[in-house]
Design a protein around this motif. Structure first.
Motif, short mmCIF file in Angstrom:
data_model
loop_
_atom_site.label_atom_id
_atom_site.label_comp_id
_atom_site.label_asym_id
_atom_site.label_seq_id
_atom_site.Cartn_x
_atom_site.Cartn_y
_atom_site.Cartn_z
N HIS A 7 0.85 -1.19 0.00
CA HIS A 7 0.00 0.00 0.00
C HIS A 7 0.89 1.24 0.00
O HIS A 7 1.70 1.43 0.91
CB HIS A 7 -0.91 0.01 1.23
CG HIS A 7 -1.84 -1.17 1.30
ND1 HIS A 7 -3.11 -1.14 0.77
CD2 HIS A 7 -1.68 -2.41 1.82
CE1 HIS A 7 -3.70 -2.30 0.97
NE2 HIS A 7 -2.85 -3.10 1.61
N ILE A 8 0.73 2.08 -1.02
CA ILE A 8 1.53 3.30 -1.15
C ILE A 8 0.64 4.48 -0.77
O ILE A 8 -0.40 4.71 -1.38
CB ILE A 8 2.05 3.47 -2.58
CG1 ILE A 8 2.82 2.22 -3.02
CG2 ILE A 8 2.95 4.71 -2.68
CD1 ILE A 8 3.16 2.19 -4.49
N LEU A 9 1.07 5.22 0.25
CA LEU A 9 0.28 6.30 0.83
C LEU A 9 0.87 7.65 0.47
O LEU A 9 2.10 7.80 0.38
CB LEU A 9 0.23 6.17 2.36
CG LEU A 9 -0.73 5.15 2.98
CD1 LEU A 9 -0.62 3.77 2.36
CD2 LEU A 9 -0.49 5.07 4.48
N ASN A 10 0.01 8.64 0.31
CA ASN A 10 0.49 9.97 -0.03
C ASN A 10 1.00 10.70 1.21
O ASN A 10 0.30 11.50 1.82
CB ASN A 10 -0.60 10.82 -0.69
CG ASN A 10 -0.03 12.13 -1.22
OD1 ASN A 10 0.66 12.13 -2.22
ND2 ASN A 10 -0.28 13.23 -0.54
N GLY A 11 2.22 10.39 1.59
CA GLY A 11 2.88 11.18 2.61
C GLY A 11 2.82 10.61 4.01
O GLY A 11 2.07 9.69 4.34
N GLN A 12 3.65 11.24 4.86
CA GLN A 12 3.83 10.77 6.22
C GLN A 12 2.58 10.96 7.08
O GLN A 12 2.31 10.15 7.97
CB GLN A 12 5.03 11.50 6.86
CG GLN A 12 5.56 10.84 8.11
CD GLN A 12 6.17 9.47 7.82
OE1 GLN A 12 6.85 9.29 6.81
NE2 GLN A 12 5.95 8.52 8.72
N SER A 13 1.82 12.03 6.82
CA SER A 13 0.63 12.29 7.64
C SER A 13 -0.39 11.16 7.51
O SER A 13 -0.96 10.70 8.49
CB SER A 13 -0.01 13.62 7.26
OG SER A 13 0.83 14.70 7.58
N MET A 14 -0.63 10.73 6.27
CA MET A 14 -1.56 9.62 6.06
C MET A 14 -1.00 8.34 6.66
O MET A 14 -1.74 7.57 7.30
CB MET A 14 -1.82 9.42 4.56
CG MET A 14 -2.88 8.36 4.27
SD MET A 14 -3.09 8.02 2.50
CE MET A 14 -3.79 9.58 1.94
N PHE A 15 0.28 8.10 6.50
CA PHE A 15 0.92 6.92 7.08
C PHE A 15 0.74 6.90 8.59
O PHE A 15 0.35 5.88 9.17
CB PHE A 15 2.41 6.91 6.71
CG PHE A 15 3.18 5.74 7.24
CD1 PHE A 15 3.21 4.53 6.56
CD2 PHE A 15 3.89 5.83 8.43
CE1 PHE A 15 3.91 3.44 7.04
CE2 PHE A 15 4.60 4.76 8.93
CZ PHE A 15 4.61 3.55 8.23
N ASP A 16 1.03 8.03 9.23
CA ASP A 16 0.90 8.11 10.69
C ASP A 16 -0.55 7.91 11.13
O ASP A 16 -0.82 7.26 12.15
CB ASP A 16 1.43 9.46 11.19
CG ASP A 16 2.93 9.61 11.01
OD1 ASP A 16 3.62 8.58 10.82
OD2 ASP A 16 3.41 10.76 11.05
N HIS A 17 -1.49 8.47 10.36
CA HIS A 17 -2.92 8.32 10.70
C HIS A 17 -3.35 6.86 10.58
O HIS A 17 -4.06 6.35 11.47
CB HIS A 17 -3.76 9.20 9.78
CG HIS A 17 -5.24 9.06 10.00
ND1 HIS A 17 -5.89 9.69 11.05
CD2 HIS A 17 -6.19 8.36 9.33
CE1 HIS A 17 -7.17 9.38 11.01
NE2 HIS A 17 -7.38 8.58 9.97
N PHE A 18 -2.96 6.20 9.51
CA PHE A 18 -3.33 4.80 9.33
C PHE A 18 -2.74 3.93 10.43
O PHE A 18 -3.38 2.99 10.92
CB PHE A 18 -2.88 4.31 7.96
CG PHE A 18 -3.78 4.72 6.83
CD1 PHE A 18 -4.83 5.62 7.02
CD2 PHE A 18 -3.59 4.22 5.55
CE1 PHE A 18 -5.67 6.01 5.98
CE2 PHE A 18 -4.43 4.59 4.50
CZ PHE A 18 -5.45 5.49 4.71
N LYS A 19 -1.50 4.23 10.82
CA LYS A 19 -0.86 3.48 11.90
C LYS A 19 -1.60 3.70 13.22
O LYS A 19 -1.87 2.75 13.97
CB LYS A 19 0.60 3.92 12.05
CG LYS A 19 1.55 3.33 11.03
CD LYS A 19 1.81 1.85 11.31
CE LYS A 19 2.93 1.32 10.43
NZ LYS A 19 3.17 -0.13 10.66
N LYS A 20 -1.94 4.94 13.50
CA LYS A 20 -2.59 5.30 14.76
C LYS A 20 -3.97 4.66 14.87
O LYS A 20 -4.36 4.20 15.95
CB LYS A 20 -2.70 6.82 14.87
CG LYS A 20 -3.36 7.31 16.16
CD LYS A 20 -3.41 8.84 16.18
CE LYS A 20 -4.11 9.33 17.45
NZ LYS A 20 -4.18 10.83 17.47
N THR A 21 -4.72 4.64 13.77
CA THR A 21 -6.09 4.14 13.80
C THR A 21 -6.18 2.64 13.54
O THR A 21 -7.26 2.06 13.67
CB THR A 21 -6.95 4.88 12.76
OG1 THR A 21 -6.39 4.67 11.45
CG2 THR A 21 -6.99 6.37 13.06
N GLY A 22 -5.07 2.03 13.16
CA GLY A 22 -5.09 0.60 12.88
C GLY A 22 -5.68 0.25 11.52
O GLY A 22 -5.94 -0.92 11.24
#
Length: 221
Positions: A7-22
């Motif tokens: 899964h390729i995400l647009n940037g660190q903010s989205m990556f961090d959000h997906f990690k935080k929310t599971g």
């Protein structure tokens, strides 16, 4: 080759959000930490010339660019995955990043099906497209290097993103007019206003500061 999906995400903010929310928990996710809608680029994506040019655009060293942008992309660049899913917003910023990734896949003759998820401001999926990496290298060259509007773009979000990209630096664009009309507004205040009123561009404070400073330095010459 692995069967697992990358899964390729647009940037660190989205990556961090997906990690935080599971969200996508247990899946392999990587961020594309770039802003391809800003600054010059080169035709051969992720080549040495490309890296040098983009590092110059971002005012970082080549090593810093490698650490920030290239290192997270290693699973993609090393070709470890055949199944790819992209997660991007519909704004101009994200669409130019999508175009770059798809163009690189085209340049490297990726033959698999690609799933593109368009998300809203809260990273919630709202649209899904099934793509193949065909003709995107030519599209990338035409738009990001030659600055020309292609005769046909099948994806509605990408078409809108390209239209915004090719227009936003023109003196008569709504963005440039707004900056010009607020010449006496303090920089930080103007940046906040631009972020609020021009969401379709998806630009961040760094890009807006550069646009404001470039405009104000030009009129003071």
């Amino acid at each position: 080759m692995q069967n697992q999906t990358l899964h390729i995400l647009n940037g660190q903010s989205m990556f961090d959000h997906f990690k935080k929310t599971g969200f996508l928990d247990g899946e392999m996710m990587i961020p594309f930490n770039e802003a391809m809608c800003y600054g010059k680029t080169t035709e051969n994506i992720f080549s040495n010339d490309f890296i040098e040019k983009r590092a110059e655009v971002h005012h970082v060293t080549i090593q810093q660019y490698a650490d920030i942008t290239l290192k997270p992309l290693e699973p993609l660049l090393n070709g470890e995955f055949t199944n790819l899913e992209l997660w991007f917003d519909s704004d101009m910023f994200c669409q130019m990043n999508i175009l770059t990734i798809l163009a690189w896949l085209d340049q490297n003759q990726h033959k698999g099906i690609i799933t593109l998820h368009i998300v809203d401001d809260f990273f919630t999926p709202i649209e899904k497209y099934t793509l193949k990496a065909n003709d995107y290298a030519a599209l990338y060259k035409q738009v990001l290097i030659q600055k020309l509007m292609p005769s046909e773009i099948t994806s509605p979000p990408l078409k809108k993103g390209v239209e915004l990209y090719l227009n936003y630096l023109n003196p008569d664009s709504d963005l440039q007019i707004y900056i010009r009309e607020h010449i006496n507004t303090p920089e930080n205040e103007l940046v906040r206003s631009l972020l609020d009123q021009f969401k379709e561009y998806g630009l961040g404070d760094t890009q807006y500061i550069a646009l404001i400073q470039n405009f104000r330095s030009e009129i003071n010459r």
